[in-house]
Design a protein around this motif. Sequence first.
Motif, PDB file in Angstrom:
ATOM      1  N   GLY A 103       5.163  10.071   5.776  1.00  0.00           N
ATOM      2  CA  GLY A 103       5.512  11.414   5.324  1.00  0.00           C
ATOM      3  C   GLY A 103       4.320  12.136   4.717  1.00  0.00           C
ATOM      4  O   GLY A 103       3.488  11.532   4.038  1.00  0.00           O
ATOM      5  N   GLY A 104       4.234  13.434   4.986  1.00  0.00           N
ATOM      6  CA  GLY A 104       3.201  14.260   4.382  1.00  0.00           C
ATOM      7  C   GLY A 104       1.920  14.379   5.178  1.00  0.00           C
ATOM      8  O   GLY A 104       1.112  15.273   4.918  1.00  0.00           O
ATOM      9  N   HIS A 105       1.703  13.486   6.146  1.00  0.00           N
ATOM     10  CA  HIS A 105       0.494  13.541   6.962  1.00  0.00           C
ATOM     11  C   HIS A 105       0.772  14.281   8.264  1.00  0.00           C
ATOM     12  O   HIS A 105       1.746  13.983   8.963  1.00  0.00           O
ATOM     13  CB  HIS A 105      -0.002  12.134   7.295  1.00  0.00           C
ATOM     14  N   THR A 106      -0.092  15.211   8.603  1.00  0.00           N
ATOM     15  CA  THR A 106      -0.073  15.826   9.923  1.00  0.00           C
ATOM     16  C   THR A 106      -0.871  14.941  10.873  1.00  0.00           C
ATOM     17  O   THR A 106      -1.625  14.057  10.428  1.00  0.00           O
ATOM     18  CB  THR A 106      -0.713  17.216   9.879  1.00  0.00           C
ATOM     19  N   PRO A 107      -0.760  15.159  12.184  1.00  0.00           N
ATOM     20  CA  PRO A 107      -1.619  14.398  13.087  1.00  0.00           C
ATOM     21  C   PRO A 107      -3.100  14.572  12.751  1.00  0.00           C
ATOM     22  O   PRO A 107      -3.869  13.607  12.794  1.00  0.00           O
ATOM     23  CB  PRO A 107      -1.282  14.978  14.466  1.00  0.00           C
ATOM     24  N   LEU A 157       0.777   6.254   8.982  1.00  0.00           N
ATOM     25  CA  LEU A 157       0.503   7.308   8.008  1.00  0.00           C
ATOM     26  C   LEU A 157       1.459   8.479   8.196  1.00  0.00           C
ATOM     27  O   LEU A 157       2.044   8.993   7.230  1.00  0.00           O
ATOM     28  CB  LEU A 157      -0.944   7.784   8.137  1.00  0.00           C
ATOM     29  N   MET A 158       1.632   8.894   9.435  1.00  0.00           N
ATOM     30  CA  MET A 158       2.546  10.001   9.705  1.00  0.00           C
ATOM     31  C   MET A 158       3.982   9.625   9.360  1.00  0.00           C
ATOM     32  O   MET A 158       4.741  10.437   8.818  1.00  0.00           O
ATOM     33  CB  MET A 158       2.417  10.427  11.166  1.00  0.00           C
ATOM     34  N   ALA A 159       4.354   8.392   9.652  1.00  0.00           N
ATOM     35  CA  ALA A 159       5.719   7.948   9.357  1.00  0.00           C
ATOM     36  C   ALA A 159       5.981   7.892   7.863  1.00  0.00           C
ATOM     37  O   ALA A 159       7.132   8.011   7.421  1.00  0.00           O
ATOM     38  CB  ALA A 159       5.970   6.581   9.991  1.00  0.00           C
ATOM     39  N   ALA A 179       0.820  -1.206   0.000  1.00  0.00           N
ATOM     40  CA  ALA A 179       0.000   0.000   0.000  1.00  0.00           C
ATOM     41  C   ALA A 179       0.859   1.263   0.000  1.00  0.00           C
ATOM     42  O   ALA A 179       1.924   1.308   0.615  1.00  0.00           O
ATOM     43  CB  ALA A 179      -0.914   0.007   1.219  1.00  0.00           C
ATOM     44  N   ASP A 180       0.369   2.273  -0.678  1.00  0.00           N
ATOM     45  CA  ASP A 180       0.979   3.604  -0.690  1.00  0.00           C
ATOM     46  C   ASP A 180       0.238   4.454   0.327  1.00  0.00           C
ATOM     47  O   ASP A 180      -0.962   4.708   0.168  1.00  0.00           O
ATOM     48  CB  ASP A 180       0.867   4.203  -2.096  1.00  0.00           C
ATOM     49  N   TYR A 181       0.928   4.880   1.380  1.00  0.00           N
ATOM     50  CA  TYR A 181       0.300   5.656   2.449  1.00  0.00           C
ATOM     51  C   TYR A 181       0.453   7.162   2.255  1.00  0.00           C
ATOM     52  O   TYR A 181       0.075   7.944   3.129  1.00  0.00           O
ATOM     53  CB  TYR A 181       0.926   5.276   3.791  1.00  0.00           C
ATOM     54  N   SER A 182       1.012   7.602   1.152  1.00  0.00           N
ATOM     55  CA  SER A 182       1.247   9.029   0.976  1.00  0.00           C
ATOM     56  C   SER A 182      -0.072   9.776   0.823  1.00  0.00           C
ATOM     57  O   SER A 182      -1.083   9.206   0.381  1.00  0.00           O
ATOM     58  CB  SER A 182       2.140   9.277  -0.235  1.00  0.00           C
ATOM     59  N   PRO A 183      -0.111  11.064   1.188  1.00  0.00           N
ATOM     60  CA  PRO A 183      -1.346  11.846   1.051  1.00  0.00           C
ATOM     61  C   PRO A 183      -1.871  11.803  -0.383  1.00  0.00           C
ATOM     62  O   PRO A 183      -1.108  11.892  -1.344  1.00  0.00           O
ATOM     63  CB  PRO A 183      -0.909  13.258   1.435  1.00  0.00           C
ATOM     64  N   GLY A 184      -3.175  11.647  -0.527  1.00  0.00           N
ATOM     65  CA  GLY A 184      -3.786  11.594  -1.846  1.00  0.00           C
ATOM     66  C   GLY A 184      -3.741  10.237  -2.511  1.00  0.00           C
ATOM     67  O   GLY A 184      -4.299  10.069  -3.603  1.00  0.00           O
TER      68      GLY A 184
END
Length: 268
Positions: free
Chosen positions: A203-207, A199-201, A105-110
């Motif tokens: 990258g790109g996700h804020t809390p 998700l935060m780890a 899975a790609d957890y990056s934003p969007g």
Amino acid sequence: MPTTRIAFQELPPAVIAAVEKHTGPILKAEPASEGFNSEVAARVFTENDGYFVKGMRSEHRRIWTQRREAEVNPFLTDLAPELLWHAEEAGWNVLGFELLEGRHADYSPGSPDLPKVAELLHHLGETPCPEIELRHAEQRLESYAATPADLDFFAGNALLHTDLNNANVLVDDSAHLVDWAWATRGAPWLDAGYWVIWLMAAGGHTPESAEQWANRVPAWRAAPSAGVTAFAVANAAMWQEIGGDAPDSWTVRLVTASRDWARYRNSL
């Protein structure tokens, strides 16, 4: 610490022969590129089929993780690859799973994978916890909770995966969870909380944005705010201990993400 990995072809001949009793002659074996909890993890191919094989020496200190996966798998319909066989031979314990197509899975934003993971966790939340021996979330977090009272937030009777590393989520048209070695019994919202950290780890996700994704999981919406804060604080302490004084590049992402989430929760 990660377990030292060997190639499938390095297994004793008697172990390979035991595997081939289930698969037929193996023509090719490809080592798995992610995860190092098992001593052997590989995709193996026969003339007509493929399988995912993972194994450990029977005297390995974490051999219980192999048995845990074998015990929980029958209850994971549509959530995980099916366990097809379980072999013990020549001092080795080996599991053979159906080989799923898909990618990590790609957890990056969007990412279009994120809704699929949220749906997967929703499905997991609807899966009854089997009456088998499982570790309890409050026991696993006992050493890291800020106060003993916080442990009450983590207790429950839901089936949890607890390792939402994106490498443990395979995605194609839908998402599946692999590597159930750390299956746990606990509060139903905890896996969504573990997902926040990963998700935060990534990258790109804020809390805030990570929690918005967790909010797509029904169990998370019922979580007590104080319990979420206690969980964030406990995980920050856990990852700090895992990282130690000199965390590697992989671990430092988890140390930083869990610390930042705990700081955010404490500021609310």
